[in-house]
Design a protein around this motif. Sequence first.
Motif, short mmCIF file in Angstrom:
data_model
loop_
_atom_site.label_atom_id
_atom_site.label_comp_id
_atom_site.label_asym_id
_atom_site.label_seq_id
_atom_site.Cartn_x
_atom_site.Cartn_y
_atom_site.Cartn_z
N SER A 228 -18.85 0.29 -4.87
CA SER A 228 -18.69 0.05 -3.42
C SER A 228 -19.38 -1.23 -2.99
O SER A 228 -18.83 -2.02 -2.20
N ASN B 287 -13.78 2.57 -11.12
CA ASN B 287 -12.74 3.30 -11.84
C ASN B 287 -13.30 3.98 -13.08
O ASN B 287 -12.82 5.04 -13.48
N TYR C 66 -13.55 -2.97 -9.48
CA TYR C 66 -12.63 -1.91 -9.92
C TYR C 66 -13.06 -1.33 -11.25
O TYR C 66 -13.02 -0.11 -11.46
N SER D 184 -7.19 6.51 -4.09
CA SER D 184 -8.09 5.45 -4.52
C SER D 184 -7.46 4.63 -5.63
O SER D 184 -7.62 3.40 -5.68
N GLN D 185 -6.72 5.26 -6.53
CA GLN D 185 -6.06 4.52 -7.60
C GLN D 185 -4.87 3.71 -7.08
O GLN D 185 -4.67 2.56 -7.46
N ILE E 75 -10.26 2.17 0.60
CA ILE E 75 -10.84 2.38 -0.73
C ILE E 75 -12.33 2.66 -0.62
O ILE E 75 -12.87 3.57 -1.27
N LYS F 4 -8.83 -2.25 1.76
CA LYS F 4 -10.23 -2.36 1.35
C LYS F 4 -11.09 -1.30 2.02
O LYS F 4 -11.86 -0.58 1.35
N LEU G 256 -4.26 2.54 -4.01
CA LEU G 256 -4.64 1.42 -3.15
C LEU G 256 -5.34 0.32 -3.95
O LEU G 256 -5.22 -0.86 -3.62
N SER G 257 -6.04 0.68 -5.00
CA SER G 257 -6.65 -0.33 -5.87
C SER G 257 -5.56 -1.18 -6.52
O SER G 257 -5.66 -2.41 -6.60
N ASP H 212 0.83 -1.20 0.00
CA ASP H 212 0.00 0.00 0.00
C ASP H 212 0.86 1.25 0.00
O ASP H 212 0.63 2.20 -0.76
N SER I 194 -12.80 6.10 0.39
CA SER I 194 -12.53 7.05 -0.70
C SER I 194 -13.69 7.10 -1.69
O SER I 194 -14.00 8.16 -2.24
#
Length: 455
Positions: free
Chosen positions: A432, A273, A269, A368-369, A329, A326, A371-372, A163, A332
């Motif tokens: 989500s 995204n 995602y 957010s990007q 995210i 998780k 951690l994804s 992370d 976020s």
Amino acid sequence: MGTETVRTAVADEAADRRREQRGWYFYDWACSVYSTSVLTVFLGPYLTSVAEEAADAEGFVHPLGIPVRAGSFFAYSVSLSVIVAVLVMPLVGAAADRTGRKKPLLGAAAYVGAGATACMFFLSGDRYLLGGLLLVLANTAQSVAMMLYNSYLPQIAPPEQRDAVSSRGWAFGYAAGALVLVANLVLYTAHDSFGLSEGMAVRICLASAGLWWGGFALVPLRRLRDRRAPAASDRGPAREATAPGLRQLAATVRDMRRHPLTLGFLLAYLVYNDGIQTVISQASVYGSKELDLGQSTLIGAVLLVQVLAVAGALALGRLARHYGAKRTILGSLAAWTAVLAAGYFLPAGQPVWFFVLASGIGLVLGGSQALSRSLFSHLVPPGKEAEYFAAYEVSDRGMSWLGPLLFGLTFQLTGSYRDAIISLVAFFVLGSVLLARVPVRRAIGDAGNPVPEKI
């Protein structure tokens, strides 16, 4: 003595890993200026003006004899680059995993992209076909290189560090994008003071992004190292590794069916995204058409997003250490929903509130990007990093038409950009829900990876 030797070996290994991680950060530093200065700010309007210069009396250009409105040429070129990238990425990803030689492929993709971007200096007069070709080459190369770059993450960082490492990479990229964009805007806005025409200033800005990309790409190419390829029995049938692009992608998805929880995360995602990418691409349209804001305000907002995304990526990376990737995210995505709700009520003609909105986007965008990406790296079976990240990158770039389609249809039906922007909440809510349903600890174990304490 034996214990001391072990300690020395462990310390050396940790030092080598940190050195490789620092090199990895610099690829984001190298290539992000392309996305910021070239795609987001300068190339679209400039290539459109070049196409208009070449257009006939009805406003059409004729690439390969096909009539195309000059104003649509840039958008069509971007779409073509996405199609080419979707075909090429699975092939390159499978080849990288099969041979274990990611670095030469990363170098080739990086320098094709950097070279094509630098050659945009020669984009002048009515050379719209040259511009389209260079855009397709650069965009495709960037997609391939980012896929390979992302696939290094599970190899250079142990589970408990991913992370933070992923967040630092995004932060490096946004910092470079902001730095170069400031320099470019100084050159562009004061081009008369430098004795340059507006067109020449734009061409220098475009070419400088390519030189920056190619120059700093040397750092990761020196520090990253290749790993030995897994045994043939672990890679699947050889015919799939050499299949054409779409067939290889289908083979990867079939393999993912053996890891349905990984596929479930990828679906979540893909949905949220798509919402993120649509907000990024349509925010300037919303600002100019609905809020009556000028070009200087919009460019300033882009710069603000770049700067705050650095802090946001690092901050969300720290939150992930305490609450897990998780949960962070999901938090976020709730923030994204709140930002869109606030955007719906923004008053027209007041730039300060648009800057407030840009601040909110910047703070959640990078984290957010990042951690994804790091969460997905835990879900990839060992030895299939590039192949799975090819599917990840395809879902990022190849499916990013759903959000703009919903945005356009909502505006067409309602005539309101406010309704169009609020419609994007659906992507964050559905994303989500899908992400919340993925038991990530079990998914990591099913993929054959160690489960971090916080995830």
